[in-house]
Design a protein around this motif. Structure first.
Motif, PDB file in Angstrom:
ATOM      1  N   ASN A  50      24.244 126.270 -37.139  1.00 45.53           N
ATOM      2  CA  ASN A  50      23.005 126.655 -37.835  1.00 45.53           C
ATOM      3  C   ASN A  50      21.946 125.553 -37.763  1.00 45.53           C
ATOM      4  O   ASN A  50      20.746 125.823 -37.913  1.00 45.53           O
ATOM      5  CB  ASN A  50      23.310 126.972 -39.306  1.00 45.53           C
ATOM      6  CG  ASN A  50      24.156 128.221 -39.468  1.00 45.53           C
ATOM      7  OD1 ASN A  50      24.188 129.077 -38.577  1.00 45.53           O
ATOM      8  ND2 ASN A  50      24.855 128.336 -40.586  1.00 45.53           N
ATOM      9  N   ALA A  51      22.394 124.323 -37.544  1.00 45.57           N
ATOM     10  CA  ALA A  51      21.445 123.207 -37.452  1.00 45.57           C
ATOM     11  C   ALA A  51      20.786 123.105 -36.078  1.00 45.57           C
ATOM     12  O   ALA A  51      19.855 122.305 -35.902  1.00 45.57           O
ATOM     13  CB  ALA A  51      22.165 121.889 -37.765  1.00 45.57           C
ATOM     14  N   LEU A  52      21.260 123.921 -35.121  1.00 41.74           N
ATOM     15  CA  LEU A  52      20.751 123.797 -33.753  1.00 41.74           C
ATOM     16  C   LEU A  52      19.264 124.117 -33.615  1.00 41.74           C
ATOM     17  O   LEU A  52      18.532 123.361 -32.961  1.00 41.74           O
ATOM     18  CB  LEU A  52      21.584 124.681 -32.812  1.00 41.74           C
ATOM     19  CG  LEU A  52      21.342 124.506 -31.314  1.00 41.74           C
ATOM     20  CD1 LEU A  52      21.583 123.061 -30.906  1.00 41.74           C
ATOM     21  CD2 LEU A  52      22.252 125.437 -30.519  1.00 41.74           C
ATOM     22  N   PRO A  53      18.756 125.208 -34.222  1.00 38.26           N
ATOM     23  CA  PRO A  53      17.315 125.492 -34.067  1.00 38.26           C
ATOM     24  C   PRO A  53      16.416 124.360 -34.565  1.00 38.26           C
ATOM     25  O   PRO A  53      15.438 124.016 -33.905  1.00 38.26           O
ATOM     26  CB  PRO A  53      17.120 126.770 -34.897  1.00 38.26           C
ATOM     27  CG  PRO A  53      18.460 127.417 -34.907  1.00 38.26           C
ATOM     28  CD  PRO A  53      19.439 126.297 -34.932  1.00 38.26           C
ATOM     29  N   SER A  54      16.755 123.782 -35.707  1.00 36.00           N
ATOM     30  CA  SER A  54      15.921 122.700 -36.226  1.00 36.00           C
ATOM     31  C   SER A  54      16.009 121.466 -35.325  1.00 36.00           C
ATOM     32  O   SER A  54      15.025 120.735 -35.154  1.00 36.00           O
ATOM     33  CB  SER A  54      16.347 122.333 -37.654  1.00 36.00           C
ATOM     34  OG  SER A  54      17.688 121.899 -37.681  1.00 36.00           O
ATOM     35  N   ILE A  59      13.151 118.154 -31.217  1.00 35.51           N
ATOM     36  CA  ILE A  59      13.027 117.536 -29.891  1.00 35.51           C
ATOM     37  C   ILE A  59      11.647 117.792 -29.300  1.00 35.51           C
ATOM     38  O   ILE A  59      10.960 116.876 -28.843  1.00 35.51           O
ATOM     39  CB  ILE A  59      14.120 118.068 -28.939  1.00 35.51           C
ATOM     40  CG1 ILE A  59      15.492 117.560 -29.380  1.00 35.51           C
ATOM     41  CG2 ILE A  59      13.837 117.658 -27.494  1.00 35.51           C
ATOM     42  CD1 ILE A  59      16.635 118.193 -28.633  1.00 35.51           C
ATOM     43  N   VAL A  60      11.224 119.058 -29.305  1.00 33.97           N
ATOM     44  CA  VAL A  60       9.963 119.402 -28.640  1.00 33.97           C
ATOM     45  C   VAL A  60       8.745 118.962 -29.441  1.00 33.97           C
ATOM     46  O   VAL A  60       7.630 118.962 -28.914  1.00 33.97           O
ATOM     47  CB  VAL A  60       9.889 120.928 -28.352  1.00 33.97           C
ATOM     48  CG1 VAL A  60      10.998 121.335 -27.398  1.00 33.97           C
ATOM     49  CG2 VAL A  60       9.982 121.740 -29.644  1.00 33.97           C
ATOM     50  N   LEU A 314      18.197 116.484 -22.754  1.00 30.27           N
ATOM     51  CA  LEU A 314      18.206 116.171 -24.181  1.00 30.27           C
ATOM     52  C   LEU A 314      18.650 117.368 -25.011  1.00 30.27           C
ATOM     53  O   LEU A 314      19.424 117.223 -25.965  1.00 30.27           O
ATOM     54  CB  LEU A 314      16.814 115.712 -24.619  1.00 30.27           C
ATOM     55  CG  LEU A 314      16.622 115.346 -26.096  1.00 30.27           C
ATOM     56  CD1 LEU A 314      17.685 114.367 -26.555  1.00 30.27           C
ATOM     57  CD2 LEU A 314      15.245 114.766 -26.322  1.00 30.27           C
ATOM     58  N   ILE A 315      18.204 118.552 -24.636  1.00 36.06           N
ATOM     59  CA  ILE A 315      18.628 119.763 -25.355  1.00 36.06           C
ATOM     60  C   ILE A 315      20.131 119.987 -25.174  1.00 36.06           C
ATOM     61  O   ILE A 315      20.860 120.272 -26.138  1.00 36.06           O
ATOM     62  CB  ILE A 315      17.823 120.982 -24.862  1.00 36.06           C
ATOM     63  CG1 ILE A 315      16.368 120.875 -25.336  1.00 36.06           C
ATOM     64  CG2 ILE A 315      18.449 122.286 -25.349  1.00 36.06           C
ATOM     65  CD1 ILE A 315      15.439 121.909 -24.734  1.00 36.06           C
ATOM     66  N   GLY A 316      20.622 119.856 -23.925  1.00 36.96           N
ATOM     67  CA  GLY A 316      22.059 120.001 -23.681  1.00 36.96           C
ATOM     68  C   GLY A 316      22.872 118.966 -24.432  1.00 36.96           C
ATOM     69  O   GLY A 316      23.925 119.273 -24.998  1.00 36.96           O
ATOM     70  N   ALA A 317      22.361 117.717 -24.474  1.00 38.02           N
ATOM     71  CA  ALA A 317      23.070 116.650 -25.187  1.00 38.02           C
ATOM     72  C   ALA A 317      23.084 116.904 -26.688  1.00 38.02           C
ATOM     73  O   ALA A 317      24.055 116.561 -27.378  1.00 38.02           O
ATOM     74  CB  ALA A 317      22.409 115.307 -24.884  1.00 38.02           C
ATOM     75  N   SER A 318      22.005 117.499 -27.222  1.00 42.07           N
ATOM     76  CA  SER A 318      21.963 117.804 -28.658  1.00 42.07           C
ATOM     77  C   SER A 318      23.016 118.845 -29.022  1.00 42.07           C
ATOM     78  O   SER A 318      23.681 118.743 -30.061  1.00 42.07           O
ATOM     79  CB  SER A 318      20.567 118.314 -29.031  1.00 42.07           C
ATOM     80  OG  SER A 318      19.602 117.302 -28.857  1.00 42.07           O
TER      81      SER A 318
END
Length: 460
Positions: A50-54, A59-60, A314-318
């Motif tokens: 659930n924390a992924l969208p935030s 990042i962006v 960076l998105i993949g690493a997150s």
């Protein structure tokens, strides 16, 4: 069994990367696969996602990371405007008659180019195309010529404004905040990209000085390996329309001074200084009459490709770090480090060794986004200075990228070197420079003030 899942996850992503799959998709795909299986077997709580969208939104919208495309644009534009060519010709006229003078010229130009572009691959390729044929033609030892170019080209990793330091600064800032929460400290102090830029100045200059001293020693002990240029060679440079030393040296120095000076003086953030650098690179290209639609189009295209790659990784690493944390990976690392004999020293030594080995198969972007978020909070919670840790990581990765047989800088030069240059010559040539960088790492470990004194002096 469940406590070892983070280890299996890390080993799996390394195997997937070695199989040749794209980094960003390997990280995210491996993480989501483990999360799916973990959720079905009860080892993973899906609410972690659930924390992924935030996270992705953060990042962006990260203002620090806005410096990345601007610095990349600056480096690409300077590469297209032939700054290195004019600098090398002017430095050669200045130092060419000395034994080892051409090598010294390559080192100084490589330093200025590293500070201008901040991109290792661009510096190695540019210097390889411009200086390697000249050095070989003038009688330089093949191993000495190739080693000098690889070593000076890799200075883009540590000489500010470096893309690596921008990314490290952002990641370490988050890690430092997490470490403070672990220790129950609520301090307003943070670590910024500017701190890393300032902290890298003394180690970077020490490397350049050590390279230059080594070249002078080689030229003194073995004149045939690094001969001085003849009067005819110098006259040929003088007769060419290359411009004066001042006219070739002043513009890039002014640009570097504007970027770093604005950061050091506190007049601009690194992101704002990157904007100054991008505009300055455009003006410099216009002054040199290299600014046209084709150059601008190629520069924008290259900038877009590099920026997209950075943010996609960076998105993949997150995603990977979030799932890794959900499986208890952070607690596992903390327990592992705190239980090691030797405490903090052993923990740092193990991390540096692992990063050094991973540098053979991963670029600094993947290591910065994947490994540093895992180990950074734990190491900083053990009381390490974040600026010192960032500089140690940067120099360590720079050494890894230069070390045979897998160093990235060696591959870059191999791609542009003439066929008569053997790969073994390149490997042999970089060994002394690798030893110099290892000595710098040891010096930083013994005297952390080499990295921390200047930031403390400027910012208190």
């Amino acid at each position: 069994m469940a406590e070892y899942i983070p280890i299996f996850m890390f080993v799996t992503v390394c195997l997937v990367l070695l199989a040749g799959y794209p980094v960003a998709f390997s990280l995210a795909g491996t993480a989501l696969a483990f999360a799916s299986v973990g959720a079905l077997t009860g080892f993973f709580d899906p609410s972690f996602l659930n924390a992924l969208p935030s996270r992705l939104f953060g990042i962006v919208t990260n203002q620090t990371l806005m410096a990345v495309p601007l610095f990349v644009f600056m480096g690409c534009m300077l590469e297209k405007s032939r700054v290195a060519e004019g600098l090398l010709e002017s430095m050669t006229r200045l130092f060419g008659k000395m034994r080892g003078g051409l090598g010294l010229s390559v080192t100084l130009v490589g330093m200025l180019l590293a500070a201008s572009t901040g991109i290792v691959g661009a510096t190695v390729v540019t210097m390889g195309l411009l200086s390697l044929p000249t050095m070989l033609k003038r009688g330089y030892s093949t191993s000495l010529a190739t080693g000098t170019i690889c070593a000076t080209g890799s200075l883009g990793q540590i000489i500010p404004p470096s893309i690596a330091l921008v990314l490290l600064g952002d990641v370490l800032s988050t890690a430092y905040q997490q470490a403070q929460l672990k220790m129950g400290i609520f301090s307003p102090k943070t670590v910024s990209v500017g701190d890393l830029f300032v902290g890298a100045i003394i180690p970077g200059l020490m490397l350049v000085a050590a390279y230059s001293i080594y070249l002078m020693i080689v030229a003194w002990r073995n004149p045939e390996a690094a001969p001085g240029l003849s009067d005819e060679d110098i006259q040929a440079y003088d007769e060419g329309d290359h411009g004066s030393l001042l006219m070739n040296l002043l513009p890039p120095l002014l640009l570097i001074g504007a970027v770093l000076g604005s950061i050091l003086a506190g007049a601009a953030t690194p992101t704002e200084a990157a904007g100054v650098g991008a505009i300055g690179a455009l003006l410099l290209a216009a002054v040199k009459r290299q600014l046209n639609i084709e150059t601008l189009s190629e520069t924008l295209s290259n900038t877009t490709k590099v920026t997209c790659m950075v943010f996609l990784i960076l998105i993949g690493a997150s995603v990977f770090s979030l799932v890794f944390r959900g499986f208890g990976g952070e607690e596992l690392i903390h327990e592992l480090f705190t239980s090691m004999p030797g405490g903090t020293f052993t923990a740092v030594l193990v991390v540096m060794l692992v990063m050094f080995l991973l540098g053979f198969i991963l670029d600094f972007i993947e290591i910065t986004f994947v490994i540093v978020p895992m180990v950074g909070p734990v190491l900083l919670a053990m009381g390490l200075d974040p600026v010192w840790l960032g500089i140690m990581i940067a120099v360590n990765l720079q050494t890894s990228f230069l070390t045979p047989p897998f160093g990235f800088a060696l591959f870059y030069l191999r791609g542009v070197a003439p066929p008569e240059v053997r790969t073994t010559d390149i490997y042999k040539g970089v060994v002394p420079f690798v030893m110099i960088q290892l000595l710098l790492l040891c010096a930083l470990a013994v005297w952390p003030e080499l990295a921390t004194w200047l930031p403390e002096k400027l910012y208190g």
